[in-house]
Design an enzyme around this catalytic site. Structure first.
Site, PDB file in Angstrom:
ATOM      1  N   PHE A   5     -15.786   3.574   6.623  1.00  0.00           N
ATOM      2  CA  PHE A   5     -15.235   3.756   5.860  1.00  0.00           C
ATOM      3  C   PHE A   5     -14.456   3.381   4.465  1.00  0.00           C
ATOM      4  O   PHE A   5     -13.433   4.346   3.687  1.00  0.00           O
ATOM      5  CB  PHE A   5     -13.775   2.818   6.335  1.00  0.00           C
ATOM      6  CG  PHE A   5     -14.647   1.774   6.578  1.00  0.00           C
ATOM      7  CD1 PHE A   5     -13.821   0.754   4.942  1.00  0.00           C
ATOM      8  CD2 PHE A   5     -15.308   0.219   7.100  1.00  0.00           C
ATOM      9  CE1 PHE A   5     -13.766  -0.736   5.131  1.00  0.00           C
ATOM     10  CE2 PHE A   5     -15.484  -0.665   6.617  1.00  0.00           C
ATOM     11  CZ  PHE A   5     -14.953  -1.199   5.985  1.00  0.00           C
ATOM     12  N   HIS A  59      -2.144  -5.437   1.739  1.00  0.00           N
ATOM     13  CA  HIS A  59      -3.076  -5.912   1.143  1.00  0.00           C
ATOM     14  C   HIS A  59      -3.192  -7.478   0.523  1.00  0.00           C
ATOM     15  O   HIS A  59      -2.237  -7.462  -0.255  1.00  0.00           O
ATOM     16  CB  HIS A  59      -4.392  -5.170   0.122  1.00  0.00           C
ATOM     17  CG  HIS A  59      -5.363  -5.917  -0.364  1.00  0.00           C
ATOM     18  ND1 HIS A  59      -6.759  -6.143   0.025  1.00  0.00           N
ATOM     19  CD2 HIS A  59      -5.600  -6.727  -1.413  1.00  0.00           C
ATOM     20  CE1 HIS A  59      -7.074  -6.514  -0.257  1.00  0.00           C
ATOM     21  NE2 HIS A  59      -6.696  -7.170  -1.064  1.00  0.00           N
ATOM     22  N   LYS A  87       1.106  -1.197  -0.124  1.00  0.00           N
ATOM     23  CA  LYS A  87       0.422  -0.026   0.353  1.00  0.00           C
ATOM     24  C   LYS A  87       0.892   1.221  -0.086  1.00  0.00           C
ATOM     25  O   LYS A  87       1.747   1.420   0.045  1.00  0.00           O
ATOM     26  CB  LYS A  87      -1.200   0.323   1.210  1.00  0.00           C
ATOM     27  CG  LYS A  87      -1.930  -1.221   0.885  1.00  0.00           C
ATOM     28  CD  LYS A  87      -2.609  -0.988   2.425  1.00  0.00           C
ATOM     29  CE  LYS A  87      -4.359  -2.260   2.258  1.00  0.00           C
ATOM     30  NZ  LYS A  87      -4.964  -1.933   2.995  1.00  0.00           N
ATOM     31  N   ARG A 111       2.301  -7.343   9.599  1.00  0.00           N
ATOM     32  CA  ARG A 111       1.862  -5.616   9.915  1.00  0.00           C
ATOM     33  C   ARG A 111       2.007  -5.559  11.633  1.00  0.00           C
ATOM     34  O   ARG A 111       2.080  -4.237  11.703  1.00  0.00           O
ATOM     35  CB  ARG A 111       0.118  -5.668  10.187  1.00  0.00           C
ATOM     36  CG  ARG A 111      -0.750  -5.656   8.537  1.00  0.00           C
ATOM     37  CD  ARG A 111      -1.913  -5.894   8.703  1.00  0.00           C
ATOM     38  NE  ARG A 111      -2.230  -6.049   7.235  1.00  0.00           N
ATOM     39  CZ  ARG A 111      -4.177  -6.355   6.562  1.00  0.00           C
ATOM     40  NH1 ARG A 111      -4.343  -7.488   7.032  1.00  0.00           N
ATOM     41  NH2 ARG A 111      -3.783  -5.981   5.818  1.00  0.00           N
ATOM     42  N   THR A 149      -5.533  -7.427  10.200  1.00  0.00           N
ATOM     43  CA  THR A 149      -5.741  -6.255   9.479  1.00  0.00           C
ATOM     44  C   THR A 149      -5.943  -4.637  10.809  1.00  0.00           C
ATOM     45  O   THR A 149      -5.631  -4.387  10.042  1.00  0.00           O
ATOM     46  CB  THR A 149      -8.169  -5.957   9.222  1.00  0.00           C
ATOM     47  OG1 THR A 149      -7.891  -7.652   8.320  1.00  0.00           O
ATOM     48  CG2 THR A 149      -7.819  -4.788   8.471  1.00  0.00           C
ATOM     49  N   ASN A 171      -1.872   0.052   6.953  1.00  0.00           N
ATOM     50  CA  ASN A 171      -1.283  -1.473   7.509  1.00  0.00           C
ATOM     51  C   ASN A 171      -0.601  -1.959   6.916  1.00  0.00           C
ATOM     52  O   ASN A 171      -0.413  -3.105   6.643  1.00  0.00           O
ATOM     53  CB  ASN A 171      -2.962  -2.034   8.479  1.00  0.00           C
ATOM     54  CG  ASN A 171      -3.201  -2.378   6.646  1.00  0.00           C
ATOM     55  OD1 ASN A 171      -3.981  -1.741   5.837  1.00  0.00           O
ATOM     56  ND2 ASN A 171      -5.058  -2.725   7.635  1.00  0.00           N
ATOM     57  N   ARG A 194      -2.327 -14.600   4.322  1.00  0.00           N
ATOM     58  CA  ARG A 194      -2.739 -14.485   5.050  1.00  0.00           C
ATOM     59  C   ARG A 194      -2.150 -14.434   6.466  1.00  0.00           C
ATOM     60  O   ARG A 194      -1.878 -13.721   7.256  1.00  0.00           O
ATOM     61  CB  ARG A 194      -3.937 -14.902   5.071  1.00  0.00           C
ATOM     62  CG  ARG A 194      -4.872 -14.306   4.353  1.00  0.00           C
ATOM     63  CD  ARG A 194      -5.423 -13.282   3.626  1.00  0.00           C
ATOM     64  NE  ARG A 194      -5.997 -12.002   4.846  1.00  0.00           N
ATOM     65  CZ  ARG A 194      -6.393 -11.509   4.633  1.00  0.00           C
ATOM     66  NH1 ARG A 194      -6.498 -10.074   3.505  1.00  0.00           N
ATOM     67  NH2 ARG A 194      -6.743 -10.778   6.150  1.00  0.00           N
TER      68      ARG A 194
END
Length: 154
Positions: free
Chosen positions: A60, A118, A12, A105, A94, A115, A88
């Protein structure tokens, strides 16, 4: 034995701006996953809205789209046995406050809205195919032999 599969991951804008893209990519390489597609781009609003379409009715949504279009992202496709579940687990919860130390993360993110990475949801069977096809054409994904595959899989 688990199934070899492809999974979608995206660095991100916050991670890219902080110079963490290489660190994040290295984590997947070090795990033994095979990189088969990667780009550097800035998403336009339409593309971002399509990507996060499942959140369209959530409060959001606009903030999510504004953030993901705020700077460069690095969309990638990784391949390996049970790759989606592995990725994952590697990225962590998350919410970084709930992400275990040692996860991406847990190590690099501090805020739910920032965070750093993705990844496709391993519980949504169609997530990978949908997300991969949003970012990559079939001819942009590379087939090659992973030189250390015999050391990774029985």
């Amino acid at each position: 034995m688990s199934e070899r599969e492809r999974t979608f991951v995206m660095v991100k804008p916050d991670a890219f701006a902080r110079g963490l893209a290489g660190e994040i990519i290295s984590r997947f390489e070090e795990r033994g996953l095979k990189l088969v597609g990667m780009k550097l781009e800035v998403l336009d609003r339409e593309h971002a809205e399509e990507h996060y379409g499942e959140h369209e009715d959530k409060p959001f949504f606009d903030d999510l789209v504004d953030f993901i279009t705020s700077g460069p992202v690095v969309p990638m496709v990784w391949e390996g046995e049970d790759a989606t579940r592995q990725v994952r687990q590697m990225i962590g919860a998350t919410d970084p406050a709930e992400a275990a130390p040692g996860t991406i993360r847990g190590d690099y993110a501090l805020d739910l809205g920032r965070n750093v990475v993705h990844a496709a949801d391993h519980e949504d069977e169609g997530a990978n195919e949908r997300e991969i096809s949003l970012f990559f054409d079939d001819d942009e994904l590379v087939e090659y032999d992973q030189h250390d595959a015999s050391w990774l899989y029985e």
